[in-house]
Write a protein that holds these residues in place. Structure first.
Motif, PDB file in Angstrom:
ATOM      1  N   PRO A 187       0.837  -1.210   0.000  1.00  0.00           N
ATOM      2  CA  PRO A 187       0.000   0.000   0.000  1.00  0.00           C
ATOM      3  C   PRO A 187       0.869   1.255   0.000  1.00  0.00           C
ATOM      4  O   PRO A 187       1.952   1.274   0.599  1.00  0.00           O
ATOM      5  N   SER A 188       0.402   2.296  -0.662  1.00  0.00           N
ATOM      6  CA  SER A 188       1.180   3.534  -0.779  1.00  0.00           C
ATOM      7  C   SER A 188       1.482   4.142   0.586  1.00  0.00           C
ATOM      8  O   SER A 188       2.548   4.718   0.796  1.00  0.00           O
ATOM      9  N   GLU A 189       0.556   3.980   1.550  1.00  0.00           N
ATOM     10  CA  GLU A 189       0.787   4.569   2.869  1.00  0.00           C
ATOM     11  C   GLU A 189       1.846   3.820   3.671  1.00  0.00           C
ATOM     12  O   GLU A 189       2.323   4.317   4.703  1.00  0.00           O
ATOM     13  N   ASP A 190       2.225   2.622   3.207  1.00  0.00           N
ATOM     14  CA  ASP A 190       3.236   1.829   3.923  1.00  0.00           C
ATOM     15  C   ASP A 190       4.611   1.878   3.262  1.00  0.00           C
ATOM     16  O   ASP A 190       5.568   1.311   3.791  1.00  0.00           O
ATOM     17  N   LEU A 191       4.718   2.527   2.097  1.00  0.00           N
ATOM     18  CA  LEU A 191       5.996   2.524   1.369  1.00  0.00           C
ATOM     19  C   LEU A 191       7.126   3.163   2.173  1.00  0.00           C
ATOM     20  O   LEU A 191       8.281   2.758   2.064  1.00  0.00           O
ATOM     21  N   ASP A 192       6.797   4.204   2.980  1.00  0.00           N
ATOM     22  CA  ASP A 192       7.844   4.880   3.742  1.00  0.00           C
ATOM     23  C   ASP A 192       8.152   4.167   5.062  1.00  0.00           C
ATOM     24  O   ASP A 192       8.974   4.643   5.847  1.00  0.00           O
ATOM     25  N   LYS A 193       7.490   3.019   5.322  1.00  0.00           N
ATOM     26  CA  LYS A 193       7.711   2.308   6.587  1.00  0.00           C
ATOM     27  C   LYS A 193       8.353   0.939   6.396  1.00  0.00           C
ATOM     28  O   LYS A 193       8.635   0.249   7.374  1.00  0.00           O
ATOM     29  N   ILE A 194       8.560   0.524   5.144  1.00  0.00           N
ATOM     30  CA  ILE A 194       9.006  -0.855   4.911  1.00  0.00           C
ATOM     31  C   ILE A 194      10.390  -1.121   5.477  1.00  0.00           C
ATOM     32  O   ILE A 194      10.757  -2.277   5.729  1.00  0.00           O
ATOM     33  N   PHE A 195      11.205  -0.065   5.678  1.00  0.00           N
ATOM     34  CA  PHE A 195      12.552  -0.266   6.201  1.00  0.00           C
ATOM     35  C   PHE A 195      12.593  -0.223   7.727  1.00  0.00           C
ATOM     36  O   PHE A 195      13.656  -0.381   8.325  1.00  0.00           O
ATOM     37  N   GLU A 196      11.444   0.020   8.370  1.00  0.00           N
ATOM     38  CA  GLU A 196      11.437   0.063   9.826  1.00  0.00           C
ATOM     39  C   GLU A 196      11.589  -1.349  10.395  1.00  0.00           C
ATOM     40  O   GLU A 196      11.009  -2.309   9.862  1.00  0.00           O
ATOM     41  N   PRO A 197      12.358  -1.496  11.468  1.00  0.00           N
ATOM     42  CA  PRO A 197      12.504  -2.813  12.091  1.00  0.00           C
ATOM     43  C   PRO A 197      11.152  -3.366  12.536  1.00  0.00           C
ATOM     44  O   PRO A 197      10.313  -2.639  13.063  1.00  0.00           O
ATOM     45  N   PHE A 198      10.929  -4.635  12.284  1.00  0.00           N
ATOM     46  CA  PHE A 198       9.750  -5.406  12.698  1.00  0.00           C
ATOM     47  C   PHE A 198       8.483  -5.020  11.934  1.00  0.00           C
ATOM     48  O   PHE A 198       7.408  -5.520  12.236  1.00  0.00           O
ATOM     49  N   PHE A 230      18.332   4.100  -4.213  1.00  0.00           N
ATOM     50  CA  PHE A 230      17.207   3.178  -4.028  1.00  0.00           C
ATOM     51  C   PHE A 230      15.898   3.844  -4.425  1.00  0.00           C
ATOM     52  O   PHE A 230      15.673   5.022  -4.178  1.00  0.00           O
ATOM     53  N   ASP A 231      15.036   3.036  -5.065  1.00  0.00           N
ATOM     54  CA  ASP A 231      13.681   3.503  -5.381  1.00  0.00           C
ATOM     55  C   ASP A 231      12.762   2.285  -5.388  1.00  0.00           C
ATOM     56  O   ASP A 231      13.207   1.154  -5.620  1.00  0.00           O
ATOM     57  N   ILE A 232      11.481   2.540  -5.113  1.00  0.00           N
ATOM     58  CA  ILE A 232      10.506   1.453  -5.087  1.00  0.00           C
ATOM     59  C   ILE A 232       9.193   1.940  -5.676  1.00  0.00           C
ATOM     60  O   ILE A 232       8.763   3.057  -5.414  1.00  0.00           O
ATOM     61  N   THR A 233       8.608   1.094  -6.515  1.00  0.00           N
ATOM     62  CA  THR A 233       7.261   1.353  -7.038  1.00  0.00           C
ATOM     63  C   THR A 233       6.430   0.108  -6.802  1.00  0.00           C
ATOM     64  O   THR A 233       6.926  -1.013  -6.974  1.00  0.00           O
ATOM     65  N   SER A 234       5.170   0.296  -6.428  1.00  0.00           N
ATOM     66  CA  SER A 234       4.344  -0.872  -6.108  1.00  0.00           C
ATOM     67  C   SER A 234       2.876  -0.555  -6.332  1.00  0.00           C
ATOM     68  O   SER A 234       2.439   0.579  -6.119  1.00  0.00           O
ATOM     69  N   GLN A 235       2.141  -1.588  -6.787  1.00  0.00           N
ATOM     70  CA  GLN A 235       0.695  -1.486  -6.945  1.00  0.00           C
ATOM     71  C   GLN A 235       0.059  -2.708  -6.320  1.00  0.00           C
ATOM     72  O   GLN A 235       0.542  -3.838  -6.502  1.00  0.00           O
ATOM     73  N   THR A 279       5.604  -5.453  -7.244  1.00  0.00           N
ATOM     74  CA  THR A 279       6.519  -4.440  -6.731  1.00  0.00           C
ATOM     75  C   THR A 279       7.813  -4.451  -7.533  1.00  0.00           C
ATOM     76  O   THR A 279       8.294  -5.526  -7.927  1.00  0.00           O
ATOM     77  N   ASP A 280       8.375  -3.273  -7.765  1.00  0.00           N
ATOM     78  CA  ASP A 280       9.683  -3.128  -8.415  1.00  0.00           C
ATOM     79  C   ASP A 280      10.647  -2.476  -7.437  1.00  0.00           C
ATOM     80  O   ASP A 280      10.396  -1.371  -6.933  1.00  0.00           O
ATOM     81  N   ILE A 281      11.745  -3.188  -7.166  1.00  0.00           N
ATOM     82  CA  ILE A 281      12.838  -2.646  -6.351  1.00  0.00           C
ATOM     83  C   ILE A 281      13.940  -2.203  -7.310  1.00  0.00           C
ATOM     84  O   ILE A 281      14.440  -3.001  -8.099  1.00  0.00           O
TER      85      ILE A 281
END
Length: 474
Positions: free
Chosen positions: A407-418, A450-455, A460-462
């Motif tokens: 989800p777009s709202e989670d893209l900035d959180k994927i690198f957070e631990p856990f 680094f860049d990420i796009t996802s739908q 997802t594209d890393i």
């Protein structure tokens, strides 16, 4: 004292000091020029009178005496010029008055007699008994082989009065200009200080935690406008930093909460299964094995969690061994390691593009690719046709999957631990949500773009960008 009032007082004082100094020097310059002109005119007039008297010497040969010649010549000249300020006096060498336009003998002051000691024309400016300034020229003149003193007295009080009038005008101008100057200086100081008061207000707003407040005043003074713009930029940067700190604080709190949960879960299992045996020591051996297996699994889970945390904390402090690495070879080795899992889970992995080399730490680069590929494989679990494509092109690696997406709202959180996108998914012993956090640290250490796009439900594209390296077709 406020800056505005201090500037007003200082600028006003400076204005009047400069005004009066310049006015004084200007008046003195005019006065000196006027005195010089009066002296020069006096010299010229004295020369005319002197020449006029000398021209009458021949009259003595007929029937006129020197006294008659002096009287006739001087009276004739004075009648022609009609000057009330001019007086003449002629004395013989004994000081006897031969001719005078004054009622009494002109009182030569101490030192004035020296101006007639020789035949050089000299002058002196003095003040008479009435307090008026006079130009006095005294010189010897020879008529019919006799010497006389010709004294020229001319009032130049108008020159001094003119100077006094100028000083009066300067005083009046001070009074008039004071009102104008104070008004002009007031608006000038107000233009300078008003933005400063706005700055003070802005600082108070920042103290009160209103970081979004901006200075809106535009000034015609470039420096003040630049200061205003710089202050707004600073306020924006402070607001951005505060937002970032708040975000970091939230991430830290989520990390602590998740870490507490991750540790508490296996500890609860260990304590629970241990208490079963403690409370029932006569339990049969065949029933003990499942308990010990659960305790063992929970212990290994804590051990794995500890190792990953240490790796995450100390990753940026490790000693790197930078070598030239073929990105294609590195990815092929990783795919080979995953080969058994890929075959069992029916995931189709394709590699395409051009190989290139990079200068990096092989262990960190392998860890980076492994974690991203592993996450891509897990993202396709719900798909019947599971696909994973790895593209190499011009120093860029793109890892694409056809999984469920982020989800777009989670893209900035994927690198957070856990952090896990799928909150309902259970963690395995090797999966604690720390893999992508480790990837974030590796990306920073190896200076990878680094860049990420996802739908959602499409994949997802890393995208990983590497600097430098040479290309070679696969």
């Amino acid at each position: 004292m406020k800056l505005k009032n201090k500037l007003l007082i200082n600028f006003t004082i400076l204005f009047f000091v400069l005004l009066n100094l310049s006015g004084y020097f200007l008046i003195q310059t005019i006065f000196i020029n006027s005195i010089d002109n009066a002296i020069e005119s006096g010299y010229k007039e004295y020369a005319i009178i002197y020449t006029n008297l000398k021209s009458g010497e021949d009259m003595n040969r007929l029937f006129f005496t020197d006294t008659d010649i002096i009287r006739i010549k001087n009276d004739t000249y004075l009648n022609n010029v009609e000057s009330s300020s001019l007086n003449l006096e002629v004395r013989d060498m004994n000081g006897e008055i031969i001719y005078s336009t004054m009622e009494s003998q002109y009182p030569l002051k101490v030192g004035m007699e020296q101006i007639s000691d020789d035949h050089i024309t000299r002058y002196v400016v003095t003040v008479n008994e009435e307090g008026k300034h006079e130009l006095v020229v005294n010189k010897r003149i020879t008529l019919s082989n006799k010497e006389y003193y010709l004294t020229y007295i001319n009032q130049i009080e108008d020159v001094y009065q003119e100077r006094n009038n100028y000083f009066i005008l300067l005083f009046i101008y001070n009074i008039i200009s004071s009102f104008v100057a104070i008004i002009v200086i007031y608006f000038f100081t107000d233009t300078i200080t008003r933005p400063l008061y706005a700055f003070i207000k802005n600082i108070n707003e920042i103290i009160n935690k209103n970081y979004s407040y901006k200075l809106k005043k535009e000034s015609s003074i470039k420096e003040i406008q630049d200061l205003t713009d710089s202050f707004n930029i600073m306020g924006k940067e402070i607001s951005s930093q505060i937002d970032m700190l708040e975000k970091k604080s939230e991430e830290k709190q989520r990390f602590i909460d998740s870490l507490t949960h991750e540790i508490r879960t296996p500890l609860t299992s260990i304590i629970g299964y241990s208490s079963l045996y403690i409370n029932n020591p006569t339990m049969k051996p065949e029933n003990l094995m499942p308990l010990f297996e659960q305790i063992y699994d929970s212990g290994k889970r804590i051990e794995s969690l500890t190792e990953n945390l240490i790796k995450l904390i100390t990753l940026d402090k490790s000693v790197l061994e930078m070598t030239e690495i073929s990105v294609l070879d590195c990815i092929k080795k990783i795919v080979h390691v995953f080969n058994s899992t890929v075959c069992n889970e029916r995931v189709k992995i394709t590699i395409e593009g051009e190989d290139f080399t990079v200068i990096a730490d092989e262990y960190l680069l392998t860890t980076l690719f492994s974690n991203f590929i592993d996450n891509a494989i897990k993202a396709t679990e719900e798909k019947k046709d599971r696909k994973l494509k790895i593209s190499l092109q011009h120093g860029t690696v793109i890892i694409s999957d056809n999984g469920k997406g982020v989800p777009s709202e989670d893209l900035d959180k994927i690198f957070e631990p856990f952090f896990m996108v799928d909150k309902s998914r259970k963690r395995t012993m090797s999966g604690f949500g720390l893999g992508l956090s480790i990837c974030a640290a590796i990306i920073q250490i190896l200076d990878i773009q680094f860049d990420i796009t996802s739908q959602l439900r499409e994949g997802t594209d890393i995208i990983l960008g590497f600097n430098g390296g040479s290309n070679e077709k696969i």
